[in-house]
Design an enzyme around this catalytic site. Structure first.
Site, short mmCIF file in Angstrom:
data_model
loop_
_atom_site.label_atom_id
_atom_site.label_comp_id
_atom_site.label_asym_id
_atom_site.label_seq_id
_atom_site.Cartn_x
_atom_site.Cartn_y
_atom_site.Cartn_z
N LYS A 63 -13.10 6.22 -23.48
CA LYS A 63 -14.22 5.96 -22.57
C LYS A 63 -13.72 5.82 -21.13
O LYS A 63 -14.34 6.33 -20.19
CB LYS A 63 -14.95 4.69 -23.01
CG LYS A 63 -16.33 4.56 -22.40
CD LYS A 63 -17.13 3.43 -23.04
CE LYS A 63 -18.44 3.23 -22.33
NZ LYS A 63 -19.27 2.20 -22.93
N ASP A 64 -12.58 5.14 -20.95
CA ASP A 64 -12.01 5.04 -19.61
C ASP A 64 -11.62 6.41 -19.08
O ASP A 64 -11.79 6.72 -17.90
CB ASP A 64 -10.78 4.12 -19.62
CG ASP A 64 -11.17 2.65 -19.59
OD1 ASP A 64 -12.36 2.36 -19.35
OD2 ASP A 64 -10.30 1.78 -19.81
N HIS A 92 -6.48 -10.62 -20.40
CA HIS A 92 -6.15 -10.56 -21.82
C HIS A 92 -6.02 -11.94 -22.44
O HIS A 92 -5.88 -12.07 -23.65
CB HIS A 92 -4.90 -9.69 -22.02
CG HIS A 92 -5.21 -8.23 -21.89
ND1 HIS A 92 -4.60 -7.26 -22.65
CD2 HIS A 92 -6.09 -7.58 -21.10
CE1 HIS A 92 -5.10 -6.07 -22.32
NE2 HIS A 92 -6.00 -6.24 -21.38
N SER A 116 -12.41 -9.81 -22.33
CA SER A 116 -13.50 -9.27 -21.50
C SER A 116 -14.80 -10.01 -21.74
O SER A 116 -15.10 -10.40 -22.87
CB SER A 116 -13.72 -7.80 -21.83
OG SER A 116 -12.63 -7.03 -21.44
N GLU A 164 -13.88 1.19 9.50
CA GLU A 164 -14.15 2.01 8.33
C GLU A 164 -15.37 1.44 7.59
O GLU A 164 -15.66 0.25 7.69
CB GLU A 164 -12.93 1.98 7.41
CG GLU A 164 -11.71 2.62 8.04
CD GLU A 164 -11.46 4.01 7.53
OE1 GLU A 164 -12.12 4.94 8.03
OE2 GLU A 164 -10.64 4.17 6.62
C1 HEM Z 1 -3.72 -0.42 -1.46
C2 HEM Z 1 -3.51 0.81 -1.29
C3 HEM Z 1 -3.64 1.52 0.05
C4 HEM Z 1 -4.73 1.57 0.89
C5 HEM Z 1 -6.09 0.92 0.68
C6 HEM Z 1 -4.34 2.43 2.02
C7 HEM Z 1 -5.17 2.76 3.10
C8 HEM Z 1 -4.84 3.62 4.15
C9 HEM Z 1 -5.74 4.08 5.17
C10 HEM Z 1 -7.22 3.71 5.30
C11 HEM Z 1 -5.03 4.93 6.00
C12 HEM Z 1 -5.56 5.72 7.22
C13 HEM Z 1 -5.98 7.11 6.80
C14 HEM Z 1 -6.16 8.05 7.93
O1 HEM Z 1 -7.18 7.99 8.63
O2 HEM Z 1 -5.26 8.87 8.14
C15 HEM Z 1 -3.68 4.96 5.52
C16 HEM Z 1 -2.66 5.69 6.12
C17 HEM Z 1 -1.34 5.71 5.67
N1 HEM Z 1 -0.83 5.09 4.54
FE1 HEM Z 1 -1.92 3.99 3.22
N2 HEM Z 1 -3.03 2.84 1.85
C18 HEM Z 1 -2.56 2.30 0.67
C19 HEM Z 1 -1.30 2.47 0.16
C20 HEM Z 1 -0.22 3.08 0.81
C21 HEM Z 1 1.14 3.12 0.33
C22 HEM Z 1 1.64 2.53 -0.97
C23 HEM Z 1 1.88 3.81 1.28
C24 HEM Z 1 3.37 4.15 1.28
C25 HEM Z 1 4.25 3.32 1.23
C26 HEM Z 1 0.99 4.21 2.34
C27 HEM Z 1 1.36 4.93 3.46
C28 HEM Z 1 0.50 5.37 4.46
C29 HEM Z 1 0.89 6.18 5.59
C30 HEM Z 1 2.30 6.72 5.91
C31 HEM Z 1 -0.28 6.40 6.36
C32 HEM Z 1 -0.40 7.19 7.69
C33 HEM Z 1 -0.67 8.63 7.45
C34 HEM Z 1 -2.14 8.96 7.55
O3 HEM Z 1 -2.80 8.45 8.46
O4 HEM Z 1 -2.63 9.73 6.72
N3 HEM Z 1 -0.27 3.74 2.02
N4 HEM Z 1 -3.58 4.16 4.39
#
Ligand code: HEM
Lengths: 415, 252
Positions: free
Chosen positions: A241-242, A213, A217, A285
């Protein structure tokens, strides 16, 4: 700051003390936006939406998840089977990572195509790259959490890379592991950081927007805004649009969540982690695959690690590498073609990264890695030799002309 | 969508790489499953038959630890039937007031009782090979239910020149083509309660569908909710599109 007057007394009272309403009006309503933005400009807000979805689904997942090597895998399965709509939460989070990266990759390549990294938007570009790096760290640690075979072996392979760093490498790896191999302490610190980093991303996104900002843009023509005739207020034009973009993204994203939730997943990660059994193919991944291909293309371990990180770090130097003053590829005939070659090269590297490093894949990986790195010096040369097409005088002129000629919609500016 | 993509890829790969695949399992042929596709739902009668096969055959060697007896309600079993099914197995509980562990019949809230107390016992009972837990089998192998079906129907005599060691069986569907599981099903290995003719093909199909349910018990709910969400999103997005056109009309 609070010069705006509001009809509502309560709003006015709050605004005199904390100017959130003035800020909203300034940055989300009146905010002057180039009138010619095409749909490639939707992906920033879409990435923001995905970030919020990841935060919300993640926080609720964390209420049910257990970060312990003996319980993590079953706790994820309990979420899938016994928590109300747990399967939905988990599939939203799992596929959310994928769609977050899709949005961010398109967002980055948009910036590349339209020269959005050039002055005065260098800091905006760098903040974006830092967000991308932290995202990769977050996703890498998240993938460790379900403690399947690829969680374990992917973590082992990638953390092992740090041992290649001279002098401090071993200490860094020990620190990451919290011991002498990937084990319970690793899982615990990864969970802690996986919870923390998304909030760091949130703060970085805020700075990214402040920088946006300030410089305003860029636009598909890549020329500066000359006056009010070149802009329209953000609301209602770009809010609607968004929103349209959000609708389309949700159809795609939720389509996978409900009808093919494991499309982007590897079956092997549904086998619980077993340190004694190495899976035949260890693949990260999909969003890491091009870099994985580059890593494996260099025969030397340290060299591979440097090439892999270098492949990302080099993007920080784009504002200096690109010697052309013209921003938009629309007016750069040679750059435009090289851009598409680079994009296709990245996709091919991604495919190579997904294959076992045998046979034809090894030389192919090397060739396409060289093409990847050749792009950057080439960018400098092209800027010197290319003769750009003439730039329009202002944003308003071509847009208004197109409108008078009876075009209802400006076509998606692509190539 | 995944299937057609994969099929196209497979056709190309198979054509190009037949010699290279000697060590991989053959690509499982895609079967027609009631639960496939956007509108797909499990065939309850089939799942019940599949459970019968699991209970009478597979569960002698394989565990299914992530599924509880209470989950069988999904297949249409009544509470009393589930109680009876659970009570067939003894499970350890305790300690009681005297501090002793004791055996008691399993309850609907218990998870399916494994045939062996631990992996070592399972190996000892199977010539050193470990029969893997079947809870997530269809999600844990490329091809899913198609793979399990191909595996169960894939046992054959080893071709000339291939020697299969003792305790191993030739099966081209399995990576490496030699598996430590004896062919578990044949024609008439079970007698179906609902009168369905128990051919090897039918039995394999039913138990594969049942394993898919065990791995993805949420599938019916997921598909049903998904259709509603999609309809809602189509209408909403169309409306947003109309509003967008109207708002932007004066800019162009
Ligand atoms: C930038 C944002 C985020 C990205 C890119 C991300 C990415 C991921 C990925 C790739 C997995 C593995 C998925 C699977 O195969 O099960 C995962 C699992 C998990 N994430 Fe995140 N995550 C994000 C934000 C968060 C936040 C904010 C939390 C909570 C505080 C969180 C909690 C968890 C938990 C508890 C798991 C394990 C459960 C599972 O495997 O489904 N994540 N995350």
């Amino acid at each position: 700051m609070s010069s705006t007057k509001f009809d509502n007394k309560v709003v006015q009272w709050v605004d005199d003390r904390l100017p959130i309403f003035s800020m909203l009006k300034h940055d989300a309503v009146d905010y002057p936006t180039p009138r010619n933005l095409n749909y490639w400009w939707n992906f920033g807000s879409l990435a923001g939406v995905m970030l919020v979805i990841m935060l919300l689904s993640g926080i609720i997942l964390a209420m049910h998840y257990t970060p312990n090597v003996n319980l993590a895998f079953t706790s994820v399965e309990r979420i899938m089977r016994d928590v109300n709509y747990g399967w939905l939460l988990r599939y939203l989070h799992m596929n959310g990572g994928t769609w977050f990266f899709i949005c961010v990759y398109i967002h980055i390549f948009r910036g590349l195509y339209y020269g959005s990294y050039k002055a005065p938007r260098e800091l905006l570009w760098w903040l974006g790259l830092v967000i991308y790096l932290v995202m990769m760290g977050t996703a890498f640690m998240g993938y460790c959490l379900p403690w399947g075979q690829l969680s374990y072996w992917g973590t082992t392979v990638i953390t092992n890379l740090f041992t290649a760093i001279p002098v401090v490498g071993d200490s860094i790896t020990t620190l990451l592991w919290g011991g002498f191999s990937v084990d319970n302490p690793t899982l615990n610190r990864f969970f802690s950081l996986h919870y923390l980093l998304p909030f760091v991303i949130f703060a970085l996104v805020f700075l990214h927007l402040v920088a946006l900002h300030t410089t305003k843009s860029n636009n598909p023509l890549g020329i500066d805004v000359k006056g009010p005739q070149d802009t329209i207020p953000f609301h209602p034009y770009y809010t609607i649009k968004d929103l349209l973009g959000v609708g389309v993204l949700m159809i795609l994203y939720l389509g996978f969540v409900f009808f093919d939730p494991n499309f982007f997943a590897e079956p092997t990660n549904y086998v619980p982690a077993n340190p004694l059994v190495t899976p035949p193919h260890i693949v990260p991944e999909w969003y890491f695959l091009p870099f994985y291909a580059i890593l494996r293309s260099v025969p030397d371990k340290l060299g591979g690690v440097l090439a892999m990180f270098g492949a990302i770090i080099v993007f920080f130097f784009l504002p200096w590498i690109d010697s052309s003053k013209v921003r938009s590829a629309t007016f750069r005939p040679i750059f435009k073609q090289v851009f598409w070659i680079f994009l296709i090269d990245c996709l091919i590297l991604g495919y190579i990264g997904s294959q076992p490093p045998e046979g034809i894949m090894v030389p192919l990986g090397r060739i396409f890695s060289v093409v990847y790195f050749a792009f950057f010096p080439l960018l400098w040369v092209i800027g010197k030799v290319e003769k750009p097409r003439p730039l329009p005088n202002s944003i308003a002129l071509p847009v208004l002309k197109a409108g008078q000629a009876g075009h209802a919609e400006k076509p998606l500016e692509k190539a | 969508m995944r299937k057609s993509l994969l099929l196209a890829l497979m056709a190309g790969l198979v054509a190009a790489a037949v010699p290279a695949m000697a060590n991989e399992g053959a690509e499982p042929a895609p079967q027609n499953w009631a639960f496939h596709g956007v509108f797909g739902q499990y065939d309850k009668a089939q799942l019940k038959r599949g459970f019968q096969v699991f209970r009478e055959v597979c569960s002698n060697c394989h565990s299914m630890k992530l599924v509880a007896y209470r989950n069988l309600a999904d297949l249409g079993f009544s509470d009393d039937e589930i109680k009876d099914i659970a009570a067939e197995k003894q499970t350890q509980d305790g300690p009681n007031d005297q501090g002793d562990m004791f055996q008691r019949p399993a309850r609907p809230s218990d998870h399916i009782v494994p045939p062996f107390p631990n992996d070592q016992a399972a190996r000892a009972g199977n010539n050193g090979a470990l029969p893997p837990d079947l809870s997530l089998m269809t999600k844990a192998r490329p091809g899913g239910a198609d793979y399990v079906f191909a595996l169960l129907t894939g046992f054959a005599d080893a071709p000339a020149g291939v020697t299969v060691p003792d305790g191993m069986y030739y099966n081209p569907a399995f990576p490496g083509h030699q598996i430590a599981m004896p062919p578990p099903v044949a024609d008439e290995s079970v007698t179906y309660a609902d009168g369905t003719k128990a051919t090897k093909d039918q039995i394999s199909r039913d138990v594969s569908a049942f394993l898919n349910w065990a791995a993805e018990p949420e599938l019916d709910a997921r598909h049903a909710l998904g259709i509603k969400v999609m309809l809602f999103l189509f209408v909403l997005t169309a409306m947003i599109y109309a509003v967008k056109k109207k708002i932007w009309a004066d800019v162009h």
